[in-house]
Scaffold this motif. Structure first.
Motif, PDB file in Angstrom:
ATOM      1  N   CYS A 239       0.590  -1.199  -0.095  1.00 53.69           N
ATOM      2  CA  CYS A 239      -0.143  -0.088  -0.045  1.00 53.69           C
ATOM      3  C   CYS A 239       0.851   1.175   0.030  1.00 53.69           C
ATOM      4  CB  CYS A 239      -0.906  -0.031   1.203  1.00 53.69           C
ATOM      5  SG  CYS A 239      -1.916  -1.327   1.294  1.00 53.69           S
ATOM      6  N   HIS A 240       2.132   0.997   0.816  1.00 49.58           N
ATOM      7  CA  HIS A 240       2.709   2.453   0.884  1.00 49.58           C
ATOM      8  C   HIS A 240       3.925   2.477  -0.148  1.00 49.58           C
ATOM      9  CE1 HIS A 240       0.869   3.476   4.902  1.00 49.58           C
ATOM     10  NE2 HIS A 240       0.870   2.162   4.858  1.00 49.58           N
ATOM     11  N   SER A 241       4.139   3.657  -0.876  1.00 47.70           N
ATOM     12  CA  SER A 241       5.326   3.616  -1.723  1.00 47.70           C
ATOM     13  C   SER A 241       6.547   4.017  -1.072  1.00 47.70           C
ATOM     14  CB  SER A 241       4.903   4.363  -3.117  1.00 47.70           C
ATOM     15  OG  SER A 241       5.054   5.857  -2.565  1.00 47.70           O
ATOM     16  N   ASN A 242       7.643   3.752  -1.731  1.00 49.11           N
ATOM     17  CA  ASN A 242       9.077   4.128  -1.266  1.00 49.11           C
ATOM     18  C   ASN A 242       9.386   5.723  -2.128  1.00 49.11           C
ATOM     19  OD1 ASN A 242       9.836   2.932   0.847  1.00 49.11           O
ATOM     20  ND2 ASN A 242      10.548   1.182  -0.021  1.00 49.11           N
ATOM     21  N   ASP A 243       8.506   5.881  -3.224  1.00 45.97           N
ATOM     22  CA  ASP A 243       8.974   6.800  -4.371  1.00 45.97           C
ATOM     23  C   ASP A 243       8.024   7.884  -4.409  1.00 45.97           C
ATOM     24  OD1 ASP A 243       6.820   5.718  -5.281  1.00 45.97           O
ATOM     25  OD2 ASP A 243       7.697   4.845  -7.077  1.00 45.97           O
ATOM     26  N   GLY A 244       7.430   8.148  -3.188  1.00 45.90           N
ATOM     27  CA  GLY A 244       6.511   9.228  -3.288  1.00 45.90           C
ATOM     28  C   GLY A 244       5.109   9.238  -3.961  1.00 45.90           C
ATOM     29  N   SER A 245       4.926   8.026  -4.753  1.00 44.87           N
ATOM     30  CA  SER A 245       3.569   8.169  -5.328  1.00 44.87           C
ATOM     31  C   SER A 245       2.536   7.660  -4.213  1.00 44.87           C
ATOM     32  CB  SER A 245       3.610   6.881  -6.453  1.00 44.87           C
ATOM     33  OG  SER A 245       4.086   5.693  -5.986  1.00 44.87           O
ATOM     34  N   THR A 246       1.628   8.437  -3.993  1.00 44.28           N
ATOM     35  CA  THR A 246       0.366   7.976  -3.120  1.00 44.28           C
ATOM     36  C   THR A 246      -0.513   7.283  -3.736  1.00 44.28           C
ATOM     37  OG1 THR A 246      -0.655  10.019  -3.599  1.00 44.28           O
ATOM     38  CG2 THR A 246       0.770  10.093  -1.696  1.00 44.28           C
ATOM     39  N   GLY A 247      -0.679   5.949  -3.520  1.00 40.54           N
ATOM     40  CA  GLY A 247      -1.744   5.301  -3.966  1.00 40.54           C
ATOM     41  C   GLY A 247      -2.918   5.059  -2.937  1.00 40.54           C
ATOM     42  N   ILE A 248      -2.783   3.976  -2.410  1.00 38.33           N
ATOM     43  CA  ILE A 248      -3.834   3.553  -1.365  1.00 38.33           C
ATOM     44  C   ILE A 248      -3.560   4.460  -0.011  1.00 38.33           C
ATOM     45  CG2 ILE A 248      -4.711   1.585  -0.127  1.00 38.33           C
ATOM     46  CD1 ILE A 248      -3.542   0.016  -2.562  1.00 38.33           C
ATOM     47  N   ALA A 249      -2.038   4.405   0.178  1.00 38.98           N
ATOM     48  CA  ALA A 249      -1.867   4.944   1.566  1.00 38.98           C
ATOM     49  C   ALA A 249      -0.678   6.047   1.154  1.00 38.98           C
ATOM     50  CB  ALA A 249      -1.404   3.652   2.498  1.00 38.98           C
ATOM     51  N   PRO A 250      -0.413   6.761   2.341  1.00 39.78           N
ATOM     52  CA  PRO A 250       0.598   7.692   2.516  1.00 39.78           C
ATOM     53  C   PRO A 250       1.929   7.126   1.958  1.00 39.78           C
ATOM     54  CG  PRO A 250      -0.684   8.014   4.363  1.00 39.78           C
ATOM     55  CD  PRO A 250      -0.870   6.723   3.843  1.00 39.78           C
ATOM     56  N   THR A 251       2.785   7.848   1.351  1.00 40.85           N
ATOM     57  CA  THR A 251       4.364   7.338   0.844  1.00 40.85           C
ATOM     58  C   THR A 251       5.237   7.372   2.015  1.00 40.85           C
ATOM     59  OG1 THR A 251       6.016   7.578  -0.618  1.00 40.85           O
ATOM     60  CG2 THR A 251       4.975   9.384  -0.018  1.00 40.85           C
ATOM     61  N   PHE A 252       6.178   6.428   2.053  1.00 42.40           N
ATOM     62  CA  PHE A 252       7.266   6.512   2.937  1.00 42.40           C
ATOM     63  C   PHE A 252       8.139   7.817   2.593  1.00 42.40           C
ATOM     64  CE2 PHE A 252       6.548   1.771   4.072  1.00 42.40           C
ATOM     65  CZ  PHE A 252       5.409   2.173   4.851  1.00 42.40           C
ATOM     66  N   GLN A 253       8.459   7.934   1.438  1.00 46.48           N
ATOM     67  CA  GLN A 253       9.460   9.052   1.287  1.00 46.48           C
ATOM     68  C   GLN A 253       9.166  10.240   1.840  1.00 46.48           C
ATOM     69  OE1 GLN A 253       9.137  10.941  -2.643  1.00 46.48           O
ATOM     70  NE2 GLN A 253      11.287  10.181  -3.271  1.00 46.48           N
ATOM     71  N   GLY A 254      10.346  10.604   2.587  1.00 50.06           N
ATOM     72  CA  GLY A 254      10.352  11.676   3.561  1.00 50.06           C
ATOM     73  C   GLY A 254       9.510  11.694   4.606  1.00 50.06           C
ATOM     74  N   ILE A 255       8.911  10.578   4.974  1.00 51.16           N
ATOM     75  CA  ILE A 255       8.318  10.396   6.128  1.00 51.16           C
ATOM     76  C   ILE A 255       8.714  10.844   7.569  1.00 51.16           C
ATOM     77  CG2 ILE A 255       8.637   8.027   6.979  1.00 51.16           C
ATOM     78  CD1 ILE A 255       5.564   7.791   7.376  1.00 51.16           C
ATOM     79  N   GLY A 256       9.999  10.704   7.570  1.00 51.46           N
ATOM     80  CA  GLY A 256      10.802  10.853   8.748  1.00 51.46           C
ATOM     81  C   GLY A 256      10.813  12.429   9.118  1.00 51.46           C
ATOM     82  N   ASN A 257      10.832  13.290   8.191  1.00 52.83           N
ATOM     83  CA  ASN A 257      10.649  14.687   8.720  1.00 52.83           C
ATOM     84  C   ASN A 257       9.658  15.417   7.861  1.00 52.83           C
ATOM     85  OD1 ASN A 257      12.001  14.489   5.934  1.00 52.83           O
ATOM     86  ND2 ASN A 257      13.899  15.258   6.571  1.00 52.83           N
ATOM     87  N   ARG A 258       8.420  15.050   8.180  1.00 50.60           N
ATOM     88  CA  ARG A 258       7.349  15.776   7.652  1.00 50.60           C
ATOM     89  C   ARG A 258       6.191  15.707   8.666  1.00 50.60           C
ATOM     90  NH1 ARG A 258       5.506  11.668   3.572  1.00 50.60           N
ATOM     91  NH2 ARG A 258       4.098  10.192   4.331  1.00 50.60           N
ATOM     92  N   ASP A 259       5.166  16.772   8.528  1.00 53.69           N
ATOM     93  CA  ASP A 259       4.031  17.070   9.363  1.00 53.69           C
ATOM     94  C   ASP A 259       2.905  16.161   8.623  1.00 53.69           C
ATOM     95  OD1 ASP A 259       5.884  18.591  10.642  1.00 53.69           O
ATOM     96  OD2 ASP A 259       4.729  20.424  10.134  1.00 53.69           O
ATOM     97  N   VAL A 260       2.086  15.513   9.100  1.00 53.90           N
ATOM     98  CA  VAL A 260       0.955  15.007   9.041  1.00 53.90           C
ATOM     99  C   VAL A 260      -0.402  15.603   9.323  1.00 53.90           C
ATOM    100  CG1 VAL A 260       1.944  12.806   8.242  1.00 53.90           C
ATOM    101  CG2 VAL A 260       1.002  13.073  10.632  1.00 53.90           C
ATOM    102  N   THR A 261      -1.197  15.902   8.849  1.00 57.95           N
ATOM    103  CA  THR A 261      -2.683  16.186   9.146  1.00 57.95           C
ATOM    104  C   THR A 261      -3.452  14.780   9.380  1.00 57.95           C
ATOM    105  OG1 THR A 261      -2.326  18.047   7.579  1.00 57.95           O
ATOM    106  CG2 THR A 261      -4.471  17.798   8.848  1.00 57.95           C
ATOM    107  N   ILE A 262      -3.805  14.728  10.681  1.00 54.47           N
ATOM    108  CA  ILE A 262      -4.548  13.422  11.067  1.00 54.47           C
ATOM    109  C   ILE A 262      -5.857  13.694  11.516  1.00 54.47           C
ATOM    110  CG2 ILE A 262      -2.547  12.143  11.470  1.00 54.47           C
ATOM    111  CD1 ILE A 262      -3.082  12.625  14.449  1.00 54.47           C
ATOM    112  N   GLU A 263      -6.822  12.710  11.363  1.00 54.01           N
ATOM    113  CA  GLU A 263      -8.165  12.878  11.941  1.00 54.01           C
ATOM    114  C   GLU A 263      -8.308  12.331  13.301  1.00 54.01           C
ATOM    115  OE1 GLU A 263     -10.375  11.601   8.370  1.00 54.01           O
ATOM    116  OE2 GLU A 263     -10.532  13.692   7.655  1.00 54.01           O
ATOM    117  N   ARG A 264      -8.211  13.011  14.418  1.00 53.56           N
ATOM    118  CA  ARG A 264      -8.505  12.275  15.700  1.00 53.56           C
ATOM    119  C   ARG A 264      -9.791  12.700  16.190  1.00 53.56           C
ATOM    120  NH1 ARG A 264      -3.767  13.452  19.614  1.00 53.56           N
ATOM    121  NH2 ARG A 264      -2.714  12.266  18.065  1.00 53.56           N
TER     122      ARG A 264
END
Ligand code: HEA
Ligand code: HEA
Ligand code: CUA
Ligand SMILES: [Cu+2]
Lengths: 541, 404, 199, 97
Positions: B325-350
């Motif tokens: 589901c998650h890609s390494n190359d930045g392409s967002t398909g079914i789920a968020p990509t791993f590329q650059g996940i280490g230093n980015r902000d995410v908007t989540i629904e809590r």
């Protein structure tokens, strides 16, 4: 109405209530039939265009025009509409209502009000289906088979779609009850069982399946809805349920359903072939009985859809065997149709062309069914495009063509006007060629191992998929041409007499379009068989 | 379908060829006869039919019997070949396959997990299939084998590849968005390569003596080494760890030390970790020599020079099918990509509200263990919880991800 | 002017066909029951003990009696005894209500024990038992729905009888609603032993 | 085949119905009693047999099937055959899995 004006407008005008209510509240079988016909055609066109979209997506590997989720919703809706809203009601509900009572010499079905009710069930079902597509968290994406556990887990609008299918099943049941009773109770004087037109026989067999199989679909879908609302876990292994049981319950209905689809089509063919060969149907009783056998044997083979589901090998043995048995009556029918042509006087009018197209396509589809019925072969073919090819050959090439044949055969009767034959023939040619290109390619790519329900595929499958897509365009042109031609015929075609084809069944002895009470003051008395063409002459048009 | 000379494919192909052959003949016959009739008896030539034969019991019985015979042969042929698909050779190598949305995981007898099937050439292989979520289906066209994976049920297929190579595997039971992407391969290797591959990972874990003892003595049968629960308490990171134990009647807390461990091996029933039953057999010198015991304890307390089995986060993520589901190359398909996940902000629904936060270790841990708790905005809740992974593995993954 | 054409036998036959569909509808649940019983016989036995056999038995007697009264009502109308017909129908409806009240108490008792579809208490009790109770609730629930429909049907017909719309030579409506009511009874005749009595 | 040769059934006397009712009550008691005796797997079969007896009483007498034409009885037979098929063939899977 331009040029040659139609003098009598039959049941279109002489109705107790005039205006739109005269239709919406009418209990007359002809009007209900016409209403069914319109809805069904609309539904077909919608779903067909979805089919085109599917093909467009598959013209190349990877995402072409839609993402995975969209694609899944597309083929699901395509399948649900085609099955529950087009093909199952197509011939029985539309042409059955139009033709059956007249062929029996009756003035209406046994329960006219119930008949209208069944139409409303259909409409409600259709509306629910459409709502399900555009509301909630997205269109259903389960495939038309609603397999658990996926269907109980996905967040899309499955419950509503299931409810829609439930209503449509309701409508189908009511029609079935109506037809069985009508055929038993309302046959005119002299209309013995041996004189029933084959169309009636096939509807009789169909109606029994509708009555005895459809409720199983009802309860299965209800259970899916309950699963989704209470999470009861009847099909959840972790809670002592059994996912495979769902498949059993589903196919207990849905296999017989495929015979609900094909039998009426076979009935239509059995009407058209004798008419255009001016020869009694060969082996009347064999064909009649084979319809009943199909209806019965059809309820014995459901698990041939489950060879790889993890069910017991013993079950595979039993069901594979029974599956092959059910092929026999179909074979008998095919042989009898062909023999009917022998030494006949054959006229290749449009209905006849579609009928012959039916025989060819259905044979391919059916023979493909044999490959699927064989245990070892199905292991490879299951859930590949070979299956997709198979069921399009049987449903579209089979019933679809029979439905078009019926349109070309009976529309003149019920509209009083004739369409253009040349265009009809060209349209048929395009449709036939396009059809076979499309689905042959699908069967081939299936044998190569391309799974169904894939928006994306391995590169080696590309060529055949392109071919299939191109074919679907040819088919599209053919279809549009056909619909256009019929439409023009209905609007301003040449006016026809009672009996343009020189057919011998009752409906051709009354004016076209038929009057409200079908037969005028006194009830008809039947003195000869349905395919006794002596002295029957076709009126010019 | 390139015809393969492997047993399962042959069984299926025989049936296919037989049935298709017959069907072709029948279809030809039917079509030719029809066309012939239509042309010969056209109305322009025969205005009226030249016969009104409308039944003939002899030919009708004939063409009832003939098809029966034909289909019965087809049935039998299909069934007898199917038997071949179900009867697995005894010397088959058994691999457990687990399907989940939307990836495969294969577990070898030695417990190694992979996401492709590596098998030696010519060796029969039996795959025991099961699923952890919905229905899937294991389909290897080259071998003509297919079987659904059903949650709570074990099914199987077997195959044997006479030639080395890489063969496609597709999922053929519709299972949602990732259905079409749920692909993998069967890598058939020569004996040598396979042997190499088997050794492959062993070098990674140069096992310290203590660990070897633990394995030999079958301690690991009851005690996990990675913190995951089991019949007995886990032996993960024991050094200085606090434990509640029941000593003659009352529960007291102690911190694990050498003495305690040795006692626990020699006379287990005297001090039982709370919540566990006294069922461990005592091990005296005759079973575990003092040296062995010493090395074992050293290992457990981390004193021994341990080359910990290095857990490669990247590999874990691959093998556990995250990339389904998650890609390494930045392409967002079914789920968020791993590329650059280490230093980015995410908007989540809590619980209804939208929160934007920086990706950090505990966010990732939560995302792995209870994915539906904080959903990244715009993505459906469909990720399975990775709680079947050991804490060590989770840590490894998180470290890897944060580096992205 | 679609020709209304009187055919009592036809109407009855149509009703029977409809009943067939109802039977198949329930048969789906009974097949699931049979299969689950085959898979967890012991859990099923254990679970069925949790059901209150007295409620079950009483309800059985109630339904059987209501079947009797509605059957008698047919004879009454055939003999043109309008008052009797109405009384008998009313008794039937009353019995139906008694049945439902009974069910209400039974279910509220069980729900009180935390036993209802999707409850975690049920989940704790283990696979087989969960299946048993879910099936029990769905089957009995569907049956209860039929009781509701059937009794209101009879109510309507009773009114028509009073209005003289249904008479001694045109009583198919009453006959058909009676048929429907008997079906409700038939379902219960199987439901009762299968869910309350298996040891 | 029209309404005119519509033959009315003879009304069934009250007595018959009441007798049947009594029989049904007795059978009910019997099932309950039998079910309390431990027969193992046999219990379920006994229960089903009794239930079938009860239902045939209801069907033939209460529902007047006895007086109906052959068509009705054939219809019921078809239904039962189909049901038997559904259950039976399902168990070819369940029992041999
Ligand atoms: C109109 C609908 C229709 C019809 C008529 C048929 C007819 C048949 N079908 Fe088909 N089938 C479907 C619609 C239909 N099917 C659908 C929709 C699916 C897929 C559902 C899904 O998964 O989505 C399906 C799937 C399907 C499967 C499961 C495939 C899989 O998923 O693995 C199987 C397996 O046995 C099968 C078999 C058959 C057989 C044996 C017949 C037989 O009745 C065919 C009999 C006809 C002939 C045999 C040809 C005519 C006779 C001759 C040409 C004379 C010579 C013949 C002999 C000598 C025998 N069908
Ligand atoms: C009767 C049933 C029926 C019919 C007629 C069709 C018709 C078509 N279907 Fe079918 N299809 C199904 C029933 C049917 N389908 C079912 C049940 C499924 C399974 C779904 C599932 O997996 O759950 C399926 C699945 C299915 C798939 C597989 C999807 C997948 O598994 O990934 C594909 C792929 O090509 C496909 C394509 C088509 C095409 C191209 C047509 C074409 O033949 C359509 C032909 C029509 C046109 C080309 C359009 C012509 C234009 C008009 C008619 C408009 C005219 C306008 C005016 C008159 C104003 N369909
Ligand atoms: Cu997994 Cu499809
Ligand atoms: Cu089928």
């Amino acid at each position: 109405m331009t040029e040659t004006t139609l003098t009598n407008k039959g049941f279109y005008t002489d109705s107790p209530r005039s205006g739109i209510l005269g239709w919406l509240l009418s209990t007359d079988h002809k009007r209900i039939g016409i209403m069914y016909l319109c809805c069904i055609l609309a539904m077909f066109i919608v779903a067909a265009c979805l089919g085109l979209l599917i093909r467009l997506e598959l013209i190349a590997p990877g995402v072409t025009i839609m993402k995975a989720q969209t694609y899944n919703a597309t083929f699901t809706v395509h399948g649900i509409i085609m099955i529950f809203l087009f093909i199952i009601p197509s011939v029985p509900a539309a042409f059955g209502n139009l033709v059956l009572p007249i062929q029996l010499g009756a003035r209406d079905v046994s329960f006219p009000k119930v008949n209208l009710l069944s139409w409303y069930c259909y409409v409600i079902g259709a509306i629910l289906a459409v709502v399900a597509i555009f509301s909630g968290d997205g269109a259903p994406d389960t495939g038309w088979t609603f397999y658990v556990p996926f269907s109980t887990q996905t967040h899309t609008n499955v419950s509503l779609a299931a409810l829609a299918a439930f209503m449509l099943g309701m409508s189908s049941i009511l029609t079935g009850i109506n037809f069985v009773t009508t055929i038993h109770r309302l046959r005119a004087k002299g209309m013995t069982w041996g004189r029933l037109p084959m169309f009636v026989w096939s509807l009789y067999a169909t109606a029994w399946i509708q009555v005895l199989a459809t409720p199983m679909l009802g309860i299965t879908l209800v259970l899916v809805i309950l699963e989704r609302t209470f999470g009861a876990g009847l099909f959840d292994a972790a809670r002592g349920g059994d996912p495979v049981m769902f498949q059993h319950l589903f196919w207990i209905y849905s296999h017989p359903a495929v015979y609900i689809m094909i039998l009426p089509g076979m009935g239509v063919i059995s009407e058209i072939i004798p008419t255009f060969a001016r020869k009694p149907l060969f082996g009347y009783w064999a064909v009649a009985v084979s319809s009943l056998t199909i209806a019965f044997a059809g309820s014995l083979v459901w698990a041939h859809h489950m060879y790889t589901s993890g069910m017991s090998d013993f079950a595979i043995l039993v069901f594979s065997f029974l599956t092959f048995i059910v092929a026999i009556p179909s074979a008998i029918k095919v042989f009898n149709w062909i023999t009917t042509l022998y030494k006949g006087s054959i006229q290749l009018a449009p209905p006849m062309l579609f009928a012959l197209g039916f025989i060819f396509n259905f044979s391919i589809g059916g023979l493909g069914g044999l490959a699927l019925g064989a245990a070892a072969a199905d292991i490879h073919l299951h859930d590949t495009y070979f299956v997709v090819g198979h069921f399009h050959y049987t449903m579209f090439g089979g019933l679809g063509f029979a439905f078009f044949a019926a349109l070309h055969y009976w529309l003149p009767k019920y509209t009083g006007r004739m369409y253009n034959h040349r265009i009809a023939v060209i349209a048929f040619a395009l449709l036939f060629v396009g059809f076979n290109v499309t689905y042959m390619a699908m069967q081939a790519v299936g044998i190569q191992g391309m799974p169904r329900r894939y928006y994306d595929y391995l590169p080696e499958f590309t060529t055949l998929n392109v071919v299939a897509t191109l074919g679907s365009w040819v088919m599209a042109i053919g279809l549009i041409m056909m619909f256009y031609n019929l439409w023009r015929g209905v609007r301003k075609g040449a006016v026809v007499g009672n009996n343009p084809w020189g057919a011998a069944t009752l409906e051709w002895q009354i004016p076209s379009p038929p009057p409200m009470d079908n037969f005028g003051p006194e009830d008809p008395v039947v003195t000869k068989g349905p395919y006794d063409f002596k002295g029957v002459v076709a009126d010019e048009y | 379908m390139n015809p393969l000379n492997n047993p399962t494919a042959q069984a299926v192909d025989n049936t296919l060829i037989y049935i298709f052959g017959f069907s072709l003949l029948l279809l030809l016959a039917i079509t030719v006869v029809t066309i012939y009739f239509v042309i010969k008896y056209r109305r322009s030539k025969y205005p009226e039919p030249t016969s009104d034969a409308h039944s003939n019991w002899i030919i009708e019985t004939i063409w009832t019997i003939v098809p029966i015979l034909i289909v019965l042969t087809m049935f039998w042929y299909g069934w007898s070949n199917y038997i071949g698909l179900t009867s697995v050779p005894d010397d088959a190598l058994e691999i457990n396959a687990t399907a989940r949305m939307w990836s495969w995981q294969f577990e070898y007898p030695d417990g190694r997990r992979t996401n492709r099937i590596y098998v030696p050439v010519g060796k029969p292989v039996k795959l025991n299939l099961t699923s952890v979520d919905v229905l899937h289906s294991f389909f290897a066209p080259a071998f003509r084998i297919k079987k659904d994976t059903v949650p709570g049920m074990t099914t199987y297929v077997w195959f044997s590849a006479p030639e080395t190579g890489s063969y496609d595997v597709q999922c053929t039971e519709y299972c949602g968005v990732g259905h079409a992407d749920m692909l993998t391969t069967i890598e058939v290797m020569s004996e040598e390569d396979y042997a190499e591959w088997l050794k492959g990972d062993e070098q990674k874990t140069a096992e310290p003596p203590g660990l070897i003892v633990l394995n030999e003595q079958g301690c690991t049968g009851c005690h996990s080494l990675d913190g995951s629960a089991n019949i007995g308490p886990s032996l993960f990171e024991l050094a200085g760890a606090k434990r509640q134990i029941d000593r003659d009647g009352q529960t007291i807390e102690i911190s694990i030390d050498e003495a305690y461990l040795k006692k626990a091996v020699r006379e287990p029933d005297t001090e039982i970790v709370s919540g566990y039953d006294a069922m461990m057999p005592p091990y005296d010198e005759s079973i575990i020599s003092n040296e062995d015991l010493q090395s074992m304890v050293d290992y457990l307390l981390g004193k021994a020079v341990v080359s910990e089995p290095v857990l490669d986060g990247a590999e874990l993520i691959d093998n556990n099918g995250c990339l389904g589901c998650h890609s390494n190359d930045g392409s967002t398909g079914i789920a968020p990509t791993f590329q650059g996940i280490g230093n980015r902000d995410v908007t989540i629904e809590r619980d209804g509200r939208e929160v934007t936060l920086k990706v950090d270790a505990d966010y990732l841990r939560r995302a792995l263990l209870e994915p539906d708790a904080d959903l990244v905005k715009g993505y459906p809740p469909m990720m399975p919880a990775s709680d079947y992974l050991s804490p060590a593995e989770i840590d490894a993954m998180i470290d890897y991800l944060l580096k992205q | 002017m679609s020709i209304e054409h009187r055919d009592d036998t036809g109407a009855r036959f149509g009703m029977w066909l409809f009943l067939y569909t109802e039977v198949i509808l329930f048969s789906g649940l009974f097949i699931l029951y049979a299969v689950s019983l085959a898979r967890h016989p012991h859990e099923f036995a254990e679970a069925s003990h949790k059901l209150n056999i007295y409620f079950g038995t009483v309800n059985t007697l109630v339904l059987l009696t209501s079947s009797l009264t509605i059957a008698l009502a047919i004879t009454a109308i055939q003999r043109n005894k309008i008052r009797q017909t109405i009384i008998l129908s009313v008794i039937t409806i009353v019995l139906a209500i008694v049945f439902l009240i009974n069910k209400y108490f039974e279910w509220s008792a069980e729900i009180g024990h935390g036993i209802y579809p999707g409850s975690e208490h049920l989940a704790e009790m283990g696979p087989g038992i969960t299946v048993f109770f879910n099936l029990y609730y769905f089957t009995a629930g569907l049956h209860g729905l039929h009781v509701l429909i059937g009794s209101s049907l009879i109510g309507v017909v009773a009114i028509l009888v009073a209005k003289g719309k249904v008479t001694s030579d045109r009583y198919t409506l009453l006959e058909n609603s009676a048929l429907y009511w008997h079906l409700v009874d038939l379902v219960w005749i199987f439901l009762f032993p299968l869910y309350y009595l298996i040891l | 085949m029209s309404a005119h040769e519509e033959h009315k059934h003879e009304p069934v006397p009250y007595r018959t119905f009441v007798l049947i009712w009594v029989a049904l009550l007795i059978l009910t008691v019997v099932t309950v009693v039998v079910s309390r005796i431990h027969l193992g797997a046999l219990n379920i079969w006994v229960a089903l047999v009794i239930a079938s007896c009860k239902s045939s009483l209801v069907i033939f007498i209460f529902m007047h099937l006895k007086q109906e034409s052959r068509l009705f009885k054939l219809g019921l037979l078809t239904l039962l055959v189909i049901l038997a098929i559904f259950v039976g063939l399902t168990f070819t899977d369940i029992l041999y899995r």
